[in-house]
Design an enzyme around this catalytic site. Structure first.
Site, PDB file in Angstrom:
ATOM      1  N   ASP A  35      34.557   8.250  -1.553  1.00 36.30           N
ATOM      2  CA  ASP A  35      33.346   7.535  -1.142  1.00 36.30           C
ATOM      3  C   ASP A  35      32.668   8.184   0.053  1.00 36.30           C
ATOM      4  O   ASP A  35      31.457   8.424   0.037  1.00 36.30           O
ATOM      5  CB  ASP A  35      33.673   6.074  -0.792  1.00 36.30           C
ATOM      6  CG  ASP A  35      33.962   5.246  -2.041  1.00 36.30           C
ATOM      7  OD1 ASP A  35      34.016   5.827  -3.135  1.00 36.30           O
ATOM      8  OD2 ASP A  35      34.134   4.032  -1.900  1.00 36.30           O
TER       9      ASP A  35
ATOM     10  N   ARG B 254      38.086  -1.258  14.736  1.00 33.49           N
ATOM     11  CA  ARG B 254      36.681  -0.857  14.651  1.00 33.49           C
ATOM     12  C   ARG B 254      36.061  -0.443  15.986  1.00 33.49           C
ATOM     13  O   ARG B 254      35.308   0.532  16.043  1.00 33.49           O
ATOM     14  CB  ARG B 254      35.853  -1.962  14.001  1.00 33.49           C
ATOM     15  CG  ARG B 254      36.272  -2.320  12.579  1.00 33.49           C
ATOM     16  CD  ARG B 254      36.723  -1.147  11.805  1.00 33.49           C
ATOM     17  NE  ARG B 254      36.946  -1.382  10.383  1.00 33.49           N
ATOM     18  CZ  ARG B 254      37.578  -0.521   9.617  1.00 33.49           C
ATOM     19  NH1 ARG B 254      38.072   0.615  10.125  1.00 33.49           N
ATOM     20  NH2 ARG B 254      37.743  -0.763   8.333  1.00 33.49           N
TER      21      ARG B 254
ATOM     22  N   ASP C  76      32.906  -5.196   8.582  1.00 31.53           N
ATOM     23  CA  ASP C  76      33.099  -3.908   9.239  1.00 31.53           C
ATOM     24  C   ASP C  76      31.793  -3.231   9.620  1.00 31.53           C
ATOM     25  O   ASP C  76      31.682  -2.612  10.667  1.00 31.53           O
ATOM     26  CB  ASP C  76      33.948  -2.990   8.355  1.00 31.53           C
ATOM     27  CG  ASP C  76      35.399  -3.422   8.383  1.00 31.53           C
ATOM     28  OD1 ASP C  76      35.810  -4.019   9.380  1.00 31.53           O
ATOM     29  OD2 ASP C  76      36.113  -3.159   7.403  1.00 31.53           O
TER      30      ASP C  76
ATOM     31  N   SER D  26      40.529  -3.237  -2.628  1.00 31.40           N
ATOM     32  CA  SER D  26      39.891  -2.590  -1.477  1.00 31.40           C
ATOM     33  C   SER D  26      40.882  -2.721  -0.329  1.00 31.40           C
ATOM     34  O   SER D  26      41.307  -3.818   0.019  1.00 31.40           O
ATOM     35  CB  SER D  26      38.582  -3.318  -1.166  1.00 31.40           C
ATOM     36  OG  SER D  26      38.074  -2.881   0.061  1.00 31.40           O
TER      37      SER D  26
END
Lengths: 409, 409, 409, 409
Positions: free
Chosen positions: B16, B96, B125, B180
């Site tokens: 991706d 993050r 996210d 995921s």
């Protein structure tokens, strides 16, 4: 001191409160009314009648309060996912306001002007009993023998029994557990003795309601717990009364090694205290209720509940059930439970309570929006850009004005 | 749109983000800088170099951030016993802000005017990356391809690869997990596919970091975890770096079936989402830290932390790590940890983390006061009467004025 | 009881504490050390020396603590915009921890084992003095004569004076204010007498520090108050010490009829109490500090402060300045004040404090964004649509699932 | 975009919303329904009918909502003593949920599929209208012309009017106030123009509802405000409807120079904004309600309200009136107001609202306990010693273990 005419005593039928009956009669020259309640502690309450009669008590109240206890105290508390100091499910705390209420109601009924209890001067229970009593009957006199008398050792107590012909079942008194214990349908607690060293772990034979995870079955138990408006109402599809639900969960949970806790807590009277607790049903209920809420509660409702919960737990722990603040917090909590209805599937295995599924006619979980697959326009990803931009605006302005986090501590 | 000259991309080396490299080069006609970090996700990061080079990237950053991640992000968060919505240990959320910070620092270093990431437009996210980026570099441009492009299905993505000669490891792409996933030293998460039905339980072969409680050893593992000022510093007496501590706890915990969680959470962007998490080390750490605090923290300090925690958790979950409110909350939390030093003994067994003992040179547990035995005058039980009387005063006055709880709803 | 060898007394030099000196000497057969502080109460403290000497006191401490009081207690409190129960600026509460601290330091210095004070057994001050003393010197003995002796009426007190040759300045004792008063640089308070009826308004001649709004000048006074990191540092451009700032504001404020408050508050010991307060400088400071923050504080920082403030006020009011929770809250508050620097222009007129302007080198007010005029692209109004959509998402989902507000209660 | 068939517009009758009528008809080719409400803004609403008709509108709703506004929105909010950021009484915020509700109800009634409003893309009002609309009718389409069109300057707007024959009252348009204003029974607000510099003070002739304190009468006005269960019900003994109460207080307050505020606030959309507000009646009401509560509310009820208030204010300010969290908070607040009944006597003088007395049949103020005189045993001062000792216990233990505050920062 001696203006007390009649006192209602929270009477267990055990040695200590039997001594208190006699002591009250002697010291206060007053009539004693006994009140013994079945809150699910697992011991017969009826034998208390003969014991009280033997001590000359004329008005004897023996009551089964299990349903009221779970319905009006335990369940409302669990609606808030209440935990004190991250660990304690408040098993002892939540029983006190009901006992306080009945003591006062019986005092009103029998024309008594005082109440009494067998709690020590170091613990939280004296506070809980007495705050409740004062809130419900402000002029009541409270007699707490453990704060007054000098029968503070086993020896003096035994001597007192002998002197006053109080029958002591020595076989029982001898092999008595070394721990100070309290039990009701929600839990059983242990304090004292070995536990007074927080580095020492509890002995396996102390625990009474649960097997250890090691000794639990190798096969998991699966149950479905049904909820209506925040309260558990059924197990595996079978409707049950509140007390029956909790009793059943205690059995299933205890058999699967669930619900033991070993902790050091902060008492309202100011010291730290080591306690061990067995709360099999409550442990299951807490996990299940949160899972039920996870699909039925609005996000901000859930967050507001979480933010308010520590205060609510403190109010109950400290003994302020019968207070304006508890009523107000309860109103907030109850206002959130209208749609907390549905079923949670749980796997119980060697100490673990594992949520396997949740469903509700009022579920707010919407897979068409949450999906990683194509959502057919249910959610416009471009909206997120504006959402983020405006959420960031205040921070961008600050950074533009020279306030950065990169160079700051 | 086309005023971007250079963009720093959070690059995993996977398909991706490889597509994103190409897409950025094509759509924005700009230079792409890749940034790949080892946060303990358990995959080699070095292979990302060759892949980036093959895509024509000239500035490639590959970094091992594991120690910084645990020391400056995970540990500060655990000082607060942080849990989101009663369950989630924030494993993804806490990684993050570090990535956002490095993206911006690299942008500053390489003269880039934009950053980009591979997060979708439905998740948290994107918010966390972008809020961090805007807070640290207010004029930065953010490119979120998943909110912009039309490569929204597997097919269009593959077609794009073929058209642009992006090598697809089909064997890998095929047997790819249906979930995921996101992983770092704190946890691994799973979303999507079967999990999109909250009534369906996760399949056993989904889990990667832990055995099931059933498959865990029949023998318990005992460990002693050492703390200094709120942070774990040693296991069984052996000093270790932050990342090593967490890595070690992950292994021990995973082997004992610890740290799985299956929940429905509320995303900042507004929908509910089902997630499964494995946080073996974090689950142990949380329980141990609370136990350490239980004997070293002042009561009101502990309660204040508990009351503030849900807000702190929300701040981190929502992506506001780099904000004034997070700094302020951290200041409050850190001010409480000065004496959270000592050792906790834990028993790990088939999914259970059981506290067996806690000790500290700064322990506030005082058995001479708490004891049920004679305390030699350390505590005067008569003080309790006055304490209760004044705590009850406001309620007694109210009841005297006719405000009773007995007749009210 | 009589194991006290030396006691440090908070000594005002007035009749009541003079009686206490003698009473302590008599009852406890111990040496008395006096401590008299100038906290800006507006009375000479030096005369206390001769009075103490006349009572046979050998160790006499007389200190000017005004700067320390304002710098280390008043200003930190004002950083939080602290108000108790929506009205009270905590003028008495905030002076107690400093006195407690000096009592203990002097006890340590002089080898005293006890402290004493002249506060009654019904008020908050006894709590504040004693909590401070116990926190700073846990083994200290506290003697609170008003809770022990029987000199509870004016007559018995006078008889005691006569018997022990304590000189009573009858002229002064006679024309004494009927109110119980307390004063320091932050405020002067009045309780008792006529005020014990909350329906009766205070008499005009009770007030000492301020004229009434009616009697204030017809011309407004304009001042500019300068701030640095949350603390006031200058008036009309002139730098001043903390105590001088407050003293000056008291004068200006009092002359303009500012700072009177008349309220019923809830004491920590459980009853309601009517109090009147004059806090001219503090009233100005509070309004100005909020105005200064309004352009320099981040929104969420400001909201977090507002949410935490009532708890912080309660901590101070209840006497827990020297506690972990106060330190933690202070850490949070102080972490917000780094950029609270600038100038506020105020108009003072007949009781009103009117903010006329605020400016700061760190202002976050950005007129190019906020403007109703063309903002040249500083803000994209279309972002608002996405912002609203995602903020509404959880509510839209709920409504779609049938949860509407239109038909509910 | 063009799938809208019928839209309900919040129509003021002014130029801007008249343009919107036409623009909606043109751009969306849809039918427009107008809704004009009298919320006490002080302008005739009936003239809107002819204007709407002239624009071709067939379904015209003109309603007097003043009583509903005050009874169901303003009063519930004042029960919480609600203030945003320490200053703002939420006059604009509280009107929006009622308008949103009526827009949706009219949409349901007329079969409209969209609503529209004249709020800009920078402000809070768009958020409040739209959050309310989405919460009450999740599938509704919202059209916010100011975020869509290009009529962003006075010139383009005028050109549009000319082109579409929209009558412009030039005399009025010219001498129009330079400020952006909003008014209802609770307040009138001013933003923009000169106010965009926070150092500049507002011009005297901007204010419309109040005289300046300087111009107010030299004689004070005394009023008695009666409350029942938290809501104002009478002035000087005369019972009045909610709207009449507020209208009357506005007049009295405005005449006495009461209720002006000049502040910088933080908008939900992320920027700071300068606003001036006149809230004469609300300012009186807030002060009086607090005074009423001061003698009728339990202490912990009052403190809980104060702690929760900033969150409640934020919920309303941000536009989440129609949300679960607002309902829950309201339940908590309302549960506290049962006994907030009685009378407050106020002196209004040149900007000052001075509480002169409060009385209630449910007063908790007990002068026999609070008195400095002999209380005949109502309160035992010795209880205070135990109260303090146990409150100090945790701190004494900590200090004994070496944790002192004397040497710590």
């Amino acid at each position: 001191m001696s203006d007390v005419k009649k006192v209602v005593l929270a009477y267990s039928g055990g040695l200590d409160t039997s001594v208190i009956v006699k002591w009250l009669q002697e010291e206060y020259q007053c009539e004693v009314v006994t009140f013994t309640a079945d809150l699910g502690q697992g011991e017969e309450v009826e034998p208390a009648r003969a014991k009280a009669q033997a001590l000359g008590v004329k008005e004897i109240f023996i009551e089964d309060l299990r349903e009221e206890f779970v319905r009006d105290f335990v369940f409302p508390m669990f609606r808030a996912n209440t935990v004190y100091e991250g660990e304690y499910l408040l098993g002892t705390s939540i029983a006190r306001p009901l006992i306080a209420k009945r003591l006062i109601e019986i005092a009103n009924e029998t024309g008594a002007d005082a109440i009494s209890h067998g709690a020590t001067g170091k613990g939280n229970d004296q506070v809980r009993f007495e705050l409740g009593a004062y809130a419900l009957k402000p002029g009541v006199q409270v007699i707490a023998p453990w704060r007054e008398w000098d029968l503070t050792s086993r020896e003096t107590l035994m001597a007192y029994c002998e002197k006053h012909d109080i029958p002591v079942d020595f076989s029982k008194a001898k092999k008595k557990s070394p721990y100070s214990m309290d039990a009701n349908l929600l839990h059983i607690s242990y304090e004292g003795d070995l536990l007074e060293d927080p580095w020492t772990s509890a002995e396996e034979d102390m625990w009474r309601w649960s097997v250890s995870p090691e000794q639990a079955p190798d096969e998991a138990t699966i149950i479905e717990l049904g909820f209506e408006k925040g309260d558990a109402v059924s197990i595996n599809g079978e409707k049950m009364s509140p007390a029956t639900i909790l009793e059943t969960l205690n059995k299933i949970g205890g058999a699967n090694g669930i619900g033991r806790d070993d902790l050091v807590e902060n008492r309202f009277v100011g010291m730290k205290s080591r306690g061990c607790y067995e709360t099999p049903g409550g442990t299951i209920l807490l996990k299940a209720h949160r899972a039920m809420e996870s699909i039925t509660l609005d996000r901000e409702a859930a967050h507001l509940k979480d933010e308010i919960m520590p205060k609510y737990a403190k109010v109950i722990y400290n003994g302020f059930w019968w207070s304006e603040e508890r009523r107000m917090l309860q109103a907030l909590i109850d206002a959130s439970q209208e749609f907390v209805t549905g079923t949670v599937r749980l796997k119980l295995y060697k100490g673990n309570v594992i949520v396997e599924g949740r469903e509700s006619p009022y579920s707010l979980f919407d897979s068409t929006i949450a999906t990683f697959e194509d959502d057919a326009g249910a959610y416009d990803q471009k909206d997120a850009a504006g959402f983020i931009k405006l959420n960031a605006l205040r921070m961008r302005i600050a950074a533009q004005k020279g306030r950065t986090f990169l160079d700051r501590d």
